[in-house]
Design an enzyme around this catalytic site. Structure first.
Site, PDB file in Angstrom:
ATOM      1  N   LYS A 138     -19.920   5.729  58.573  1.00 39.72           N
ATOM      2  CA  LYS A 138     -20.170   4.881  59.737  1.00 39.72           C
ATOM      3  C   LYS A 138     -21.248   5.468  60.649  1.00 39.72           C
ATOM      4  O   LYS A 138     -22.004   4.717  61.277  1.00 39.72           O
ATOM      5  CB  LYS A 138     -18.872   4.670  60.511  1.00 39.72           C
ATOM      6  CG  LYS A 138     -17.834   3.842  59.765  1.00 39.72           C
ATOM      7  CD  LYS A 138     -18.374   2.473  59.372  1.00 39.72           C
ATOM      8  CE  LYS A 138     -17.294   1.549  58.840  1.00 39.72           C
ATOM      9  NZ  LYS A 138     -17.838   0.235  58.418  1.00 39.72           N
ATOM     10  N   TYR A 161     -15.193   8.400  55.864  1.00 40.55           N
ATOM     11  CA  TYR A 161     -15.375   7.172  56.656  1.00 40.55           C
ATOM     12  C   TYR A 161     -16.264   7.423  57.875  1.00 40.55           C
ATOM     13  O   TYR A 161     -17.187   6.650  58.163  1.00 40.55           O
ATOM     14  CB  TYR A 161     -14.000   6.660  57.075  1.00 40.55           C
ATOM     15  CG  TYR A 161     -13.996   5.385  57.871  1.00 40.55           C
ATOM     16  CD1 TYR A 161     -14.265   4.166  57.259  1.00 40.55           C
ATOM     17  CD2 TYR A 161     -13.680   5.389  59.223  1.00 40.55           C
ATOM     18  CE1 TYR A 161     -14.225   2.985  57.986  1.00 40.55           C
ATOM     19  CE2 TYR A 161     -13.641   4.224  59.962  1.00 40.55           C
ATOM     20  CZ  TYR A 161     -13.908   3.020  59.337  1.00 40.55           C
ATOM     21  OH  TYR A 161     -13.869   1.850  60.062  1.00 40.55           O
TER      22      TYR A 161
END
Length: 304
Positions: free
Chosen positions: A162, A158
């Protein structure tokens, strides 16, 4: 007419059946944009469409997982067939597969990268192509996270996705400038199901879900409110007011809005003839070590 009136504009919001994505879709519709609602849950997507139409807006649902070129192009086609154009792409869809590094499988990594990073890429590329063909500019709004700015324990996949999203937006801001297409990243902080997985916020989330207002220090010091507190930034970035804002990472949550810096050199030293391990060690202790930055976002104590 207000500069944030989006009458005549058409927006696509991926992952907008619930949570933050739903808040973005509803806010864009409230600003008079037509909205393509995308989700993998047809019931959730249809419910958002019904809410928009019930208030006099225009909306359709496209049920598809993002990531593939085919899904991205299907979203563009749906917008063009239903509303004649596409002006705003909000790449919000995502999944979580949290595990520490040594327990994270290839499948865990790939699922998150495919949805968040590749999904933002394919949707952004398809939107940019359509907007360039229209010749009237446009807005690409990607969704980041504090994890991508600071790192986050158990979120290799993640955090990497991002961080990559911010780098993509900065690159697109250069490539798309001549076409008057902006590319920015919203870094939201809000009370969502994901926030509830953070132990410090578990009880607070239960209270929030029960309808209790969040304390002022939570809204300010922790930058936590509801999804609806994040949506105004998306509407603003989609509007004429933000026509000259591009390549930026902007955080919002609760009562706080913040502009994130681009990575920058914090210190530099020079040594004639180059460096040796021992000279690096000495320079590090003398100049660089005091400037080291910790990993992970800092969570302020919660007042009792």
């Amino acid at each position: 007419m207000s500069a944030t009136d989006l009458t005549g504009k058409v927006a696509i919001v991926t992952g907008s059946g619930r949570g933050l994505g739903r808040a973005y879709a509803l806010a864009l519709a409230a600003a008079n944009a037509a909205v393509v609602v995308n989700d993998v849950d047809s019931d959730a997507a249809d419910e958002v469409v019904r809410r928009i139409i019930a208030t006099g807006g225009r909306s359709i649902a496209v049920v598809a997982p993002v990531g593939s070129t085919e899904s991205a192009e299907a979203l563009i086609r749906a917008a063009q067939e239903a509303f004649g154009r596409v002006d705003i792409m909000v790449a919000n869809a995502g999944v979580l597969r949290d595990k520490v590094l040594w327990k994270m499988s290839d499948a865990d990594f790939d699922a998150v990268i495919n949805t968040h990073l590749r999904g933002a890429f394919t949707c952004g590329r398809a939107a940019a192509s359509a907007m360039r063909e229209q010749g009237e500019g446009g807005r690409i709004i990607l969704i980041g996270s504090p994890a991508g700015q600071f790192g986050s324990f158990g979120q290799t996949n993640y955090a990497a996705a991002k961080a990559g999203i911010v780098a993509m937006a900065r690159t697109w801001s250069l490539e798309l400038a001549r076409a008057n297409i902006t590319a920015n990243v919203v870094i939201p902080t809000a009370m969502t199901a994901m926030t509830a997985t953070i132990p410090a916020y578990a009880e607070l989330y239960k209270s929030f879900e029960a309808g209790e207002p969040l304390p002022r220090d939570i809204r300010r010091d922790h930058a936590l409110g509801g999804p609806e507190d994040v949506a105004p930034l998306v509407v603003w970035l989609a509007s004429d007011d933000a026509a000259n804002v591009t390549g930026q990472a902007i955080g919002i949550g609760g009562d706080k809005i913040t502009l994130y810096s681009h990575p920058a050199e914090r210190a530099a030293q020079y040594r004639d003839g180059g460096w040796t391990p021992s000279s690096i060690s000495a320079a590090w202790a003398e100049q660089f070590q005091p400037l080291e930055q910790p990993s992970g976002a800092t969570i302020q104590p919660i007042s009792k």
